[in-house]
Design a protein around this motif. Structure first.
Motif, PDB file in Angstrom:
ATOM      1  N   CYS A 180       0.849  -1.206   0.000  1.00 11.81           N
ATOM      2  CA  CYS A 180       0.000   0.000   0.000  1.00 11.81           C
ATOM      3  C   CYS A 180       0.875   1.243   0.000  1.00 11.81           C
ATOM      4  O   CYS A 180       0.644   2.185  -0.769  1.00 11.81           O
ATOM      5  CB  CYS A 180      -0.922   0.015   1.218  1.00 11.81           C
ATOM      6  N   ARG A 181       1.884   1.253   0.855  1.00  9.57           N
ATOM      7  CA  ARG A 181       2.804   2.393   0.911  1.00  9.57           C
ATOM      8  C   ARG A 181       3.515   2.565  -0.433  1.00  9.57           C
ATOM      9  O   ARG A 181       3.593   3.673  -0.954  1.00  9.57           O
ATOM     10  CB  ARG A 181       3.828   2.202   2.027  1.00  9.57           C
ATOM     11  N   TYR A 182       4.029   1.482  -0.988  1.00 14.16           N
ATOM     12  CA  TYR A 182       4.722   1.538  -2.282  1.00 14.16           C
ATOM     13  C   TYR A 182       3.810   2.131  -3.366  1.00 14.16           C
ATOM     14  O   TYR A 182       4.211   3.012  -4.121  1.00 14.16           O
ATOM     15  CB  TYR A 182       5.180   0.130  -2.684  1.00 14.16           C
ATOM     16  N   ILE A 183       2.583   1.656  -3.417  1.00 18.81           N
ATOM     17  CA  ILE A 183       1.627   2.129  -4.424  1.00 18.81           C
ATOM     18  C   ILE A 183       1.350   3.618  -4.233  1.00 18.81           C
ATOM     19  O   ILE A 183       1.385   4.393  -5.182  1.00 18.81           O
ATOM     20  CB  ILE A 183       0.336   1.287  -4.373  1.00 18.81           C
ATOM     21  N   HIS A 184       1.099   4.022  -3.006  1.00 20.05           N
ATOM     22  CA  HIS A 184       0.761   5.423  -2.753  1.00 20.05           C
ATOM     23  C   HIS A 184       1.948   6.370  -2.909  1.00 20.05           C
ATOM     24  O   HIS A 184       1.757   7.554  -3.201  1.00 20.05           O
ATOM     25  CB  HIS A 184       0.118   5.567  -1.370  1.00 20.05           C
ATOM     26  N   LEU A 185       3.160   5.862  -2.747  1.00 20.69           N
ATOM     27  CA  LEU A 185       4.347   6.705  -2.927  1.00 20.69           C
ATOM     28  C   LEU A 185       4.843   6.738  -4.374  1.00 20.69           C
ATOM     29  O   LEU A 185       5.775   7.484  -4.687  1.00 20.69           O
ATOM     30  CB  LEU A 185       5.482   6.237  -2.008  1.00 20.69           C
TER      31      LEU A 185
ATOM     32  N   ASP B 259      -0.926  14.877  -3.053  1.00 17.83           N
ATOM     33  CA  ASP B 259      -0.999  15.818  -4.176  1.00 17.83           C
ATOM     34  C   ASP B 259      -1.334  15.120  -5.493  1.00 17.83           C
ATOM     35  O   ASP B 259      -1.607  15.790  -6.486  1.00 17.83           O
ATOM     36  CB  ASP B 259       0.330  16.578  -4.334  1.00 17.83           C
ATOM     37  N   TRP B 260      -1.289  13.791  -5.520  1.00 17.82           N
ATOM     38  CA  TRP B 260      -1.588  13.032  -6.742  1.00 17.82           C
ATOM     39  C   TRP B 260      -3.048  12.588  -6.682  1.00 17.82           C
ATOM     40  O   TRP B 260      -3.416  11.778  -5.831  1.00 17.82           O
ATOM     41  CB  TRP B 260      -0.655  11.826  -6.865  1.00 17.82           C
ATOM     42  N   PRO B 261      -3.889  13.080  -7.565  1.00 17.79           N
ATOM     43  CA  PRO B 261      -5.324  12.780  -7.454  1.00 17.79           C
ATOM     44  C   PRO B 261      -5.731  11.397  -7.966  1.00 17.79           C
ATOM     45  O   PRO B 261      -6.869  10.999  -7.766  1.00 17.79           O
ATOM     46  CB  PRO B 261      -5.970  13.874  -8.305  1.00 17.79           C
ATOM     47  N   TYR B 262      -4.815  10.660  -8.584  1.00 17.00           N
ATOM     48  CA  TYR B 262      -5.191   9.410  -9.247  1.00 17.00           C
ATOM     49  C   TYR B 262      -4.736   8.174  -8.467  1.00 17.00           C
ATOM     50  O   TYR B 262      -4.284   7.181  -9.033  1.00 17.00           O
ATOM     51  CB  TYR B 262      -4.660   9.399 -10.681  1.00 17.00           C
ATOM     52  N   SER B 263      -4.866   8.269  -7.153  1.00 14.73           N
ATOM     53  CA  SER B 263      -4.667   7.115  -6.277  1.00 14.73           C
ATOM     54  C   SER B 263      -5.719   7.226  -5.181  1.00 14.73           C
ATOM     55  O   SER B 263      -6.408   8.240  -5.082  1.00 14.73           O
ATOM     56  CB  SER B 263      -3.258   7.111  -5.661  1.00 14.73           C
ATOM     57  N   ASN B 264      -5.827   6.207  -4.363  1.00 16.86           N
ATOM     58  CA  ASN B 264      -6.784   6.312  -3.266  1.00 16.86           C
ATOM     59  C   ASN B 264      -6.111   6.677  -1.941  1.00 16.86           C
ATOM     60  O   ASN B 264      -6.671   6.475  -0.873  1.00 16.86           O
ATOM     61  CB  ASN B 264      -7.658   5.057  -3.147  1.00 16.86           C
ATOM     62  N   TYR B 265      -4.936   7.268  -2.028  1.00 19.82           N
ATOM     63  CA  TYR B 265      -4.271   7.752  -0.815  1.00 19.82           C
ATOM     64  C   TYR B 265      -5.152   8.744  -0.055  1.00 19.82           C
ATOM     65  O   TYR B 265      -5.249   8.690   1.172  1.00 19.82           O
ATOM     66  CB  TYR B 265      -2.923   8.409  -1.159  1.00 19.82           C
ATOM     67  N   LEU B 266      -5.801   9.637  -0.771  1.00 19.89           N
ATOM     68  CA  LEU B 266      -6.646  10.643  -0.105  1.00 19.89           C
ATOM     69  C   LEU B 266      -7.811   9.995   0.648  1.00 19.89           C
ATOM     70  O   LEU B 266      -8.260  10.523   1.665  1.00 19.89           O
ATOM     71  CB  LEU B 266      -7.148  11.674  -1.108  1.00 19.89           C
ATOM     72  N   GLU B 267      -8.298   8.853   0.172  1.00 22.57           N
ATOM     73  CA  GLU B 267      -9.320   8.115   0.907  1.00 22.57           C
ATOM     74  C   GLU B 267      -8.717   7.520   2.178  1.00 22.57           C
ATOM     75  O   GLU B 267      -9.332   7.539   3.240  1.00 22.57           O
ATOM     76  CB  GLU B 267      -9.947   7.018   0.046  1.00 22.57           C
ATOM     77  N   TRP B 268      -7.508   6.993   2.049  1.00 24.10           N
ATOM     78  CA  TRP B 268      -6.844   6.392   3.206  1.00 24.10           C
ATOM     79  C   TRP B 268      -6.632   7.413   4.314  1.00 24.10           C
ATOM     80  O   TRP B 268      -6.685   7.061   5.492  1.00 24.10           O
ATOM     81  CB  TRP B 268      -5.488   5.793   2.786  1.00 24.10           C
ATOM     82  N   VAL B 269      -6.356   8.657   3.952  1.00 24.05           N
ATOM     83  CA  VAL B 269      -6.093   9.689   4.974  1.00 24.05           C
ATOM     84  C   VAL B 269      -7.314  10.580   5.193  1.00 24.05           C
ATOM     85  O   VAL B 269      -7.212  11.665   5.746  1.00 24.05           O
ATOM     86  CB  VAL B 269      -4.819  10.510   4.650  1.00 24.05           C
ATOM     87  N   GLU B 270      -8.466  10.117   4.745  1.00 24.74           N
ATOM     88  CA  GLU B 270      -9.764  10.739   4.985  1.00 24.74           C
ATOM     89  C   GLU B 270      -9.859  12.185   4.505  1.00 24.74           C
ATOM     90  O   GLU B 270     -10.500  13.021   5.132  1.00 24.74           O
ATOM     91  CB  GLU B 270     -10.129  10.631   6.469  1.00 24.74           C
ATOM     92  N   GLN B 271      -9.255  12.449   3.349  1.00 21.94           N
ATOM     93  CA  GLN B 271      -9.357  13.781   2.760  1.00 21.94           C
ATOM     94  C   GLN B 271     -10.233  13.780   1.510  1.00 21.94           C
ATOM     95  O   GLN B 271     -10.412  14.816   0.879  1.00 21.94           O
ATOM     96  CB  GLN B 271      -7.958  14.318   2.426  1.00 21.94           C
ATOM     97  N   ARG B 272     -10.765  12.611   1.168  1.00 24.39           N
ATOM     98  CA  ARG B 272     -11.671  12.498   0.020  1.00 24.39           C
ATOM     99  C   ARG B 272     -12.599  11.315   0.286  1.00 24.39           C
ATOM    100  O   ARG B 272     -12.183  10.328   0.872  1.00 24.39           O
ATOM    101  CB  ARG B 272     -10.853  12.293  -1.266  1.00 24.39           C
ATOM    102  N   GLY B 273     -13.807  11.397  -0.179  1.00 25.47           N
ATOM    103  CA  GLY B 273     -14.800  10.363   0.112  1.00 25.47           C
ATOM    104  C   GLY B 273     -15.026   9.374  -1.013  1.00 25.47           C
ATOM    105  O   GLY B 273     -16.142   8.921  -1.185  1.00 25.47           O
ATOM    106  N   GLY B 274     -14.024   9.036  -1.777  1.00 23.61           N
ATOM    107  CA  GLY B 274     -14.186   8.105  -2.893  1.00 23.61           C
ATOM    108  C   GLY B 274     -14.623   6.723  -2.446  1.00 23.61           C
ATOM    109  O   GLY B 274     -14.586   6.381  -1.255  1.00 23.61           O
ATOM    110  N   THR B 275     -15.043   5.911  -3.415  1.00 23.46           N
ATOM    111  CA  THR B 275     -15.569   4.584  -3.099  1.00 23.46           C
ATOM    112  C   THR B 275     -14.642   3.438  -3.480  1.00 23.46           C
ATOM    113  O   THR B 275     -14.935   2.296  -3.151  1.00 23.46           O
ATOM    114  CB  THR B 275     -16.925   4.373  -3.807  1.00 23.46           C
TER     115      THR B 275
END
Length: 185
Positions: free
Chosen positions: A112-117, A130-146
């Motif tokens: 997961c870390r490798y993918i998000h980095l 800062d990269w919008p095309y991963s689900n990192y923002l969901e993991w850190v609760e800054q976006r509500g994607g599914t």
């Protein structure tokens, strides 16, 4: 065959390492297709990152044999749409998608870390959020994607801050060496 209850790192890159996304709309199209197609396939998305010339998905199969049909359908439809849009024909990817069984919880987390980095290591952004095309923002609760399994996340990292610290912490070089089999070379 991909077995139920197991995690798989699925990845591929563009033919001749060429870009597989020409614009922001291409990334969005692929993610919308993934959501739509997932409705017909018993899989759970754990982590993903779409990069200019390759992609990574960490998926958990909920039924034996569910993974390959999902990946084939998703990327065949994406290739057809991309080829139409770009007035091109032929293959977009470097052969079939690769899938690697991720056989321990430790490797799942580090993958997961490798993918998000990935976009940080490629110097596309300074911070994974800062990269919008991963689900990192969901993991850190800054976006509500599914395209994420929140139960999986919180079972391993009780807070978003815990995951942020994990992602930004240094990886043991011996662990990193063992993880190479799970990564795009």
């Amino acid at each position: 065959m991909h077995l139920a209850g197991h995690y798989y790192h699925v990845y591929n890159r563009g033919c001749n390492r060429e870009n597989i996304f020409a614009n922001a709309g291409n990334y969005v199209f692929l993610l919308r297709r993934a959501k739509l197609i997932l409705a017909d396939h018993p899989l759970t998305v754990i982590a993903y990152c779409l990069m200019p010339n390759h992609y990574h998905f960490l998926l958990c199969s909920e039924e034996d044999g569910a993974l390959s049909p999902f990946i084939q359908r998703l990327f065949n439809s994406y290739t057809q749409a991309f080829n139409r849009q770009q007035h091109r024909s032929g293959t977009l990817f470097e052969g079939r998608a690769k899938s690697v069984l991720v056989d321990t919880d430790e490797y799942v987390l580090h993958l997961c870390r490798y993918i998000h980095l990935n976009p940080v290591k490629a110097r596309l952004v300074a911070y994974p959020g800062d990269w919008p095309y991963s689900n990192y923002l969901e993991w850190v609760e800054q976006r509500g994607g599914t395209l994420v399994n929140r139960e999986f996340m919180r079972g391993r990292f009780p807070t978003a801050a815990d995951y942020e610290v994990f992602v930004m912490s240094e990886v043991d070089p011996l662990l990193e060496q063992r993880l190479k089999t799970y990564c795009l070379d």
